[in-house]
Motif scaffolding. Structure first.
Motif, short mmCIF file in Angstrom:
data_model
loop_
_atom_site.label_atom_id
_atom_site.label_comp_id
_atom_site.label_asym_id
_atom_site.label_seq_id
_atom_site.Cartn_x
_atom_site.Cartn_y
_atom_site.Cartn_z
N TYR A 52 -2.22 -0.41 3.80
CA TYR A 52 -1.84 0.12 5.36
C TYR A 52 -2.55 1.15 5.61
O TYR A 52 -2.72 1.54 6.65
CB TYR A 52 -0.22 0.66 4.83
N TYR A 53 -3.13 2.05 5.29
CA TYR A 53 -3.69 3.39 5.23
C TYR A 53 -4.96 3.29 6.10
O TYR A 53 -4.99 3.76 7.20
CB TYR A 53 -4.11 4.42 4.07
N GLY A 56 -4.84 2.30 9.47
CA GLY A 56 -4.43 3.02 10.14
C GLY A 56 -3.02 3.26 10.26
O GLY A 56 -2.15 3.28 11.26
N GLU A 57 -1.80 2.10 9.74
CA GLU A 57 -0.63 2.36 9.59
C GLU A 57 0.36 2.79 8.96
O GLU A 57 -0.26 3.04 7.71
CB GLU A 57 -0.46 0.87 9.18
N GLY A 85 2.14 16.15 8.36
CA GLY A 85 2.76 14.25 8.28
C GLY A 85 3.57 14.21 7.76
O GLY A 85 3.46 12.91 7.89
N PHE A 86 4.54 14.53 6.93
CA PHE A 86 5.76 13.98 6.39
C PHE A 86 6.61 15.25 6.57
O PHE A 86 6.92 16.39 6.95
CB PHE A 86 5.51 14.04 4.98
N ARG A 88 7.43 11.13 9.05
CA ARG A 88 6.69 11.19 10.37
C ARG A 88 7.54 10.11 11.07
O ARG A 88 7.21 9.68 11.93
CB ARG A 88 5.94 9.87 9.84
N GLN A 92 12.17 9.02 7.02
CA GLN A 92 11.89 9.97 5.99
C GLN A 92 12.62 11.37 6.60
O GLN A 92 12.70 11.98 5.28
CB GLN A 92 10.05 9.79 6.40
N ARG A 160 -13.55 10.23 7.65
CA ARG A 160 -12.74 9.60 6.62
C ARG A 160 -12.57 8.22 7.12
O ARG A 160 -12.68 8.10 8.19
CB ARG A 160 -11.00 10.32 6.93
N ASP A 162 -10.46 6.77 7.49
CA ASP A 162 -9.48 5.71 9.07
C ASP A 162 -10.02 6.89 10.57
O ASP A 162 -9.00 6.86 11.12
CB ASP A 162 -7.51 6.60 8.64
N ARG A 171 -3.35 5.01 15.33
CA ARG A 171 -2.32 5.74 14.72
C ARG A 171 -1.76 6.64 15.80
O ARG A 171 -0.45 7.03 15.71
CB ARG A 171 -3.63 7.14 13.86
P1 AMP Z 1 -3.34 11.65 8.12
O1 AMP Z 1 -3.78 12.79 7.34
O2 AMP Z 1 -1.95 12.81 7.94
O3 AMP Z 1 -3.63 11.37 9.02
O4 AMP Z 1 -2.67 10.49 6.99
C1 AMP Z 1 -3.43 9.52 7.23
C2 AMP Z 1 -2.64 8.13 6.79
O5 AMP Z 1 -2.09 8.19 5.73
C3 AMP Z 1 -1.65 7.72 8.02
O6 AMP Z 1 -2.43 6.89 9.01
C4 AMP Z 1 -1.12 6.66 7.34
O7 AMP Z 1 -1.61 5.62 7.04
C5 AMP Z 1 -0.63 7.63 6.15
N1 AMP Z 1 0.64 8.08 6.22
C6 AMP Z 1 0.17 10.08 5.61
N2 AMP Z 1 1.87 10.12 6.18
C7 AMP Z 1 2.54 9.57 6.53
C8 AMP Z 1 4.23 9.33 6.20
N3 AMP Z 1 4.95 11.25 6.37
N4 AMP Z 1 4.33 7.81 6.52
C9 AMP Z 1 3.36 6.89 6.42
N5 AMP Z 1 2.64 6.37 5.81
C10 AMP Z 1 1.81 8.46 6.73
#
Ligand code: AMP
Length: 219
Positions: A52-53, A56-57, A85-86, A88, A92, A160, A162, A171
């Motif tokens: 998924y990561y 970009g899912e 980031g959590f 999202r 959650q 990165r 993504d 994203r």
């Molecule tokens: P970020 O570094 O916050 O941009 O996160 C990078 C990637 O990690 C995101 O594009 C998702 O694939 C995954 N990700 C990060 N946080 C979450 C979350 N709370 N729920 C689901 N996927 C997440």
């Protein structure tokens, strides 16, 4: 105090978390970092998350929630935590509230960093991250002194996996889809504040300090 920073990718959540850590000692728990560590460890959860990561899912709630609660549990008791980031999604957010309530804790403040999506796109497409300390640069707007080398610790800078155009688009679309409900969830609890994220990191940091640590903001 438990804090959540909301905002699109590129709004500076990681940068602000580092500045707040330096100023008031709050410890950042970033879901992206937790997921990247799980992916790097090649654990069964990490391998599931990777598919998924990389595109970009959103990683499914059932994987993310467990990993993040575990990461929060590792922060020493009594330390202020900043979540980046959590959550999202509202699912959650509910799971987080339930886990914190079980531990006699709660979310005290949520700040939404507001940034137009075209600016977020621009920032993400030039983003470079230090492989050793995680410091964030931008090729155009905040370049390191020496190309591809971290100013802070001399570590190598990388883009990165993504942060390429298709994943960035995806994203940010997902962020748009989930954000209103999430903001509404915290707004209805009366703990949401909004900060304009278009200014310099120092300006944004001053606004955040005024919220989290008013006595430090003018220092
Ligand atoms: P970020 O570094 O916050 O941009 O996160 C990078 C990637 O990690 C995101 O594009 C998702 O694939 C995954 N990700 C990060 N946080 C979450 C979350 N709370 N729920 C689901 N996927 C997440």
């Amino acid at each position: 105090m438990n804090i959540i920073l909301l905002g699109p990718q590129g709004s500076g959540k990681g940068t602000q978390a580092a500045l707040l850590n330096a100023r008031v000692g709050v410890v950042q728990v970033a879901s992206g970092d937790v997921l990247r560590a799980a992916i790097q460890s090649a654990s069964p959860l990490g391998l599931k998350a990777k598919s998924y990561y990389d595109v970009g899912e959103l990683v499914p709630d059932e994987l993310v929630i467990g990993l993040l609660i575990e990461a929060i549990d590792q922060v020493p008791a009594g330390t202020d935590v900043l979540l980046d980031g959590f959550p999202r999604t509202v699912a959650q957010a509910r799971a987080l509230d339930a886990a914190l309530a079980e531990r006699g804790s709660t979310i005290d403040k949520v700040v939404e960093l507001r940034l137009p999506l075209d600016v977020a796109k621009e920032r993400l497409s030039g983003r470079l991250v230090c492989r050793t300390c995680g410091a964030v640069y931008n090729e155009r707007t905040r370049p390191p002194r020496v190309p591809r080398v971290c100013d802070i610790d001399g570590g190598p800078l990388y883009q990165r996996a993504d942060d390429y155009p298709e994943a960035i688009e995806k994203r940010l679309k997902i962020w748009e889809r989930e954000n209103d409900a999430l903001v509404g969830y915290y707004e209805s609890r009366g703990i949401l504040e909004r900060v304009d994220a278009q200014g310099s990191p120092e300006d944004v940091s001053r606004d955040l300090l005024a919220i989290f640590a008013p006595s430090d903001a003018s220092a």
